[in-house]
Design a protein around this motif. Structure first.
Motif, PDB file in Angstrom:
ATOM      1  N   GLY A 189      32.387  44.735  40.764  1.00 26.13           N
ATOM      2  CA  GLY A 189      33.296  43.480  40.629  1.00 26.13           C
ATOM      3  C   GLY A 189      34.608  43.708  41.077  1.00 26.13           C
ATOM      4  O   GLY A 189      35.521  43.004  40.706  1.00 26.13           O
ATOM      5  N   THR A 190      34.662  44.389  42.370  1.00 26.41           N
ATOM      6  CA  THR A 190      36.072  44.541  43.047  1.00 26.41           C
ATOM      7  C   THR A 190      35.513  44.220  44.457  1.00 26.41           C
ATOM      8  O   THR A 190      34.656  44.302  45.139  1.00 26.41           O
ATOM      9  N   THR A 191      36.661  43.908  45.277  1.00 26.52           N
ATOM     10  CA  THR A 191      36.665  43.730  46.625  1.00 26.52           C
ATOM     11  C   THR A 191      37.899  44.510  47.532  1.00 26.52           C
ATOM     12  O   THR A 191      38.637  44.742  46.680  1.00 26.52           O
ATOM     13  N   ALA A 192      37.501  44.884  48.661  1.00 25.05           N
ATOM     14  CA  ALA A 192      38.766  45.738  49.061  1.00 25.05           C
ATOM     15  C   ALA A 192      39.843  44.678  49.434  1.00 25.05           C
ATOM     16  O   ALA A 192      39.946  43.570  49.700  1.00 25.05           O
ATOM     17  N   ASP A 228      40.328  39.933  45.034  1.00 22.18           N
ATOM     18  CA  ASP A 228      39.213  39.131  44.489  1.00 22.18           C
ATOM     19  C   ASP A 228      39.959  37.668  44.304  1.00 22.18           C
ATOM     20  O   ASP A 228      39.921  36.988  43.229  1.00 22.18           O
ATOM     21  N   GLY A 229      40.704  37.139  45.616  1.00 17.51           N
ATOM     22  CA  GLY A 229      41.040  35.899  45.478  1.00 17.51           C
ATOM     23  C   GLY A 229      42.400  35.524  44.878  1.00 17.51           C
ATOM     24  O   GLY A 229      42.856  34.743  44.954  1.00 17.51           O
ATOM     25  N   LYS A 230      43.088  36.636  44.453  1.00 19.74           N
ATOM     26  CA  LYS A 230      44.177  36.560  43.561  1.00 19.74           C
ATOM     27  C   LYS A 230      45.451  37.148  44.575  1.00 19.74           C
ATOM     28  O   LYS A 230      45.222  38.200  45.164  1.00 19.74           O
ATOM     29  N   LEU A 231      46.619  36.476  44.576  1.00 16.84           N
ATOM     30  CA  LEU A 231      47.779  37.262  45.320  1.00 16.84           C
ATOM     31  C   LEU A 231      48.183  38.097  44.552  1.00 16.84           C
ATOM     32  O   LEU A 231      48.904  37.893  43.289  1.00 16.84           O
ATOM     33  N   MET A 232      48.406  39.024  44.924  1.00 20.91           N
ATOM     34  CA  MET A 232      48.883  40.477  44.265  1.00 20.91           C
ATOM     35  C   MET A 232      50.281  40.953  44.776  1.00 20.91           C
ATOM     36  O   MET A 232      50.176  40.965  46.337  1.00 20.91           O
TER      37      MET A 232
END
Length: 334
Positions: free
Chosen positions: A36-39, A65-69
């Motif tokens: 459930g993760t992406t680099a 995961d498509g979120k701006l962190m």
């Protein structure tokens, strides 16, 4: 033509290795999907501006995961929140209001929870989720992400500089925040609906409101409507509900129970709007409480259940006296 055997051998080896490389990449992608993760991917999509100030230009934002962190520390400092990263419990806590905001380790079963990511030595949090939970608004342009308190732009002009009617109406409809735990309000076991709003004469940046038996003072600070004072102003409702108690009596005498915050002594009248009743059968009373604590009823609208005659010349359709004009809203009560 002489064949370059060295170049041909390198090409041949590369072609042999390509299937192995693709297989390895697919295995890595499958494992990431399974977990459930992406680099994380570095991004320089836009500048981040918080309450008019750009976020530290050394801050490196990531897409996960498509979120701006963004890193926890500069974001917390920009919004004026304290923070704590508990590596043992694997959770991040942000504290700006009375209720802390907790972000936990990612769980596959709960995709809606607030999560964080540890990248290298930095803790990253989702910019949008954290900002909205703290009460900020987000606006994206081609070059910037603007993170603003709820009172900004045209709304700020309306509340700070507009006429009393527009400013007061706008302010009472905004969600309130508090740096102190709210006092629990006691409510009667009845269908009776009521609301009380009271503004100091000539002001629009603060008001009193009664919720059940709790009176609160709300003031505009740093772009937020913030509760700065609370206290019990009536005996807790139990089996019997009565309209006999005056929610202002104990407050004006500075005898409210379980007070927190600074008691605001009044040096000007309070303009009030008090609505009570059942459904469509409700009445709104308009008037003021004078400095010497006397109540002056100036008009009513709706169903006059109290027997008061509705005089069209006395009725105020807004929270404003007919002769009232706006003064310096930040003048101190003291």
């Amino acid at each position: 033509m002489k064949l370059d055997r060295t170049g041909f051998q390198r090409l041949f080896v590369a072609l042999l290795m390509l299937p192995l490389l693709l297989t390895t990449m697919h295995q890595g992608e499958a494992k990431a999907v399974e977990q459930g993760t992406t680099a994380p991917q570095s991004t320089q999509l836009t500048d981040i501006v918080i309450a008019g100030q750009p976020l530290n230009n050394k801050t490196k934002s990531l897409l996960i995961d498509g979120k701006l962190m963004v890193p926890l520390k500069p974001l917390a400092e920009a919004v004026g929140a304290s923070y704590h990263w508990d590596a043992k419990k694997k959770q991040v806590t942000l504290q700006k209001w009375a209720e802390p905001l907790v972000l936990k380790e990612r769980l596959r079963k709960n995709k809606q929870q607030l999560t964080f990511e540890v990248v290298g030595k930095d803790v990253y949090v989702p910019l949008r989720d954290v900002s909205l939970e703290l009460g900020y608004t987000l606006e994206k342009t081609n070059t910037q992400i603007q993170i603003q308190p709820p009172i900004h732009g045209k709304l700020k002009e309306q509340i700070y500089e507009g006429d009393l009617v527009a400013a007061r109406e706008a302010l009472i409809h905004l969600e309130r925040r508090s740096v102190h735990p709210y006092i629990e309000a006691h409510r009667p076991n009845t269908e009776l609906l009521s609301s009380v709003y009271m503004f100091p004469q000539g002001e629009a940046l603060r008001y009193f409101t009664v919720n059940g038996d709790v009176l609160s003072l709300v003031e505009v600070k740093d772009g937020f409507p913030i509760v700065t004072y609370q206290g019990y102003v009536g005996a807790p409702f139990d089996k019997t509900f009565t309209m006999e108690y005056d929610p202002l009596e104990l407050f004006l005498a500075n005898k409210a129970k379980d007070q927190w915050g600074t008691y605001p002594k009044l040096n000007k009248p309070l303009i009030y709007e008090y609505t009570t009743g059942w459904g469509d059968s409700s009445t709104t009373f308009y008037g003021r409480v004078t400095i010497d604590k006397k109540e002056e009823l100036l008009g009513t609208t709706g169903d006059p259940v109290s027997g008061l005659r509705a005089d069209a010349k006395q009725i105020m359709k807004t929270i404003k006296l007919p002769w009232e004009s706006r003064t310096d809203a930040q003048q101190a009560m003291g």
